[in-house]
Enzyme design. Sequence first.
Site, PDB file in Angstrom:
ATOM      1  CG  HIS A  15       0.064  -0.112   2.588  1.00 32.68           C
ATOM      2  ND1 HIS A  15       0.219   0.827   3.170  1.00 32.68           N
ATOM      3  CD2 HIS A  15       0.220  -0.993   3.558  1.00 32.68           C
ATOM      4  CE1 HIS A  15       1.363   0.909   4.058  1.00 32.68           C
ATOM      5  NE2 HIS A  15       1.322  -0.674   4.167  1.00 32.68           N
ATOM      6  CD  GLU A  88       1.479  -5.598   7.654  1.00 33.82           C
ATOM      7  OE1 GLU A  88       1.267  -6.947   7.493  1.00 33.82           O
ATOM      8  OE2 GLU A  88       2.717  -4.817   7.281  1.00 33.82           O
TER       9      GLU A  88
END
Length: 193
Positions: A15, A88
């Site tokens: 990201h 994550e």
Amino acid sequence: MSRTTPPRSFCGLRHGATDWNRRGLFQGRTDTPLNEDGLRQAHEAVSMLRGIGISRIVASPLVRAARTAEIIADAISVPLTIDAGIIEFDFGSFEGLPVRDLMIKHGVNSATGLVSILPADGENWDAMTERSVRCVSAWLDRHPGDHFLFVCHDAVMQGMANALSGSYFKNSHGTPFRYVRDDAQWRVEQIIT
């Protein structure tokens, strides 16, 4: 049950950056948004990804990954799905703490060293790697004709790289990488267009 090794090559993208990334903090499951740099990185990734054949994007549900993926999916006109299988790593009590300070405190200076000092109250590294690889494998199995981009996080990408190729790599925000399978061998390479 999906396989533990992906059947073919795929792409991954970390990201765009957040304020926590810029401050060098363990971010994990803390749901921080992209900052202006992160938004710019997401838009810049489009130029690297356009024309390489991506036909489907899967993203982590955390806003920093989902927003990065939305920007790319909109620009290259491909479907986007959110999947928690590539969320994550949960850093437990390390979340919000400076990465560099903890590495110095514990005398480690590499990704392998960092993995060795992770707190017991967070996610297990091997379990995170296994769930991420299984997630990717399941998508590849379900859609054999699609070329995938998985928009996720550094720990997820590093875990998969180490599991598949036997090593970690230098990963940057908004920089696409290809996980390449040649017969039984894997390598991770930056996509350059």
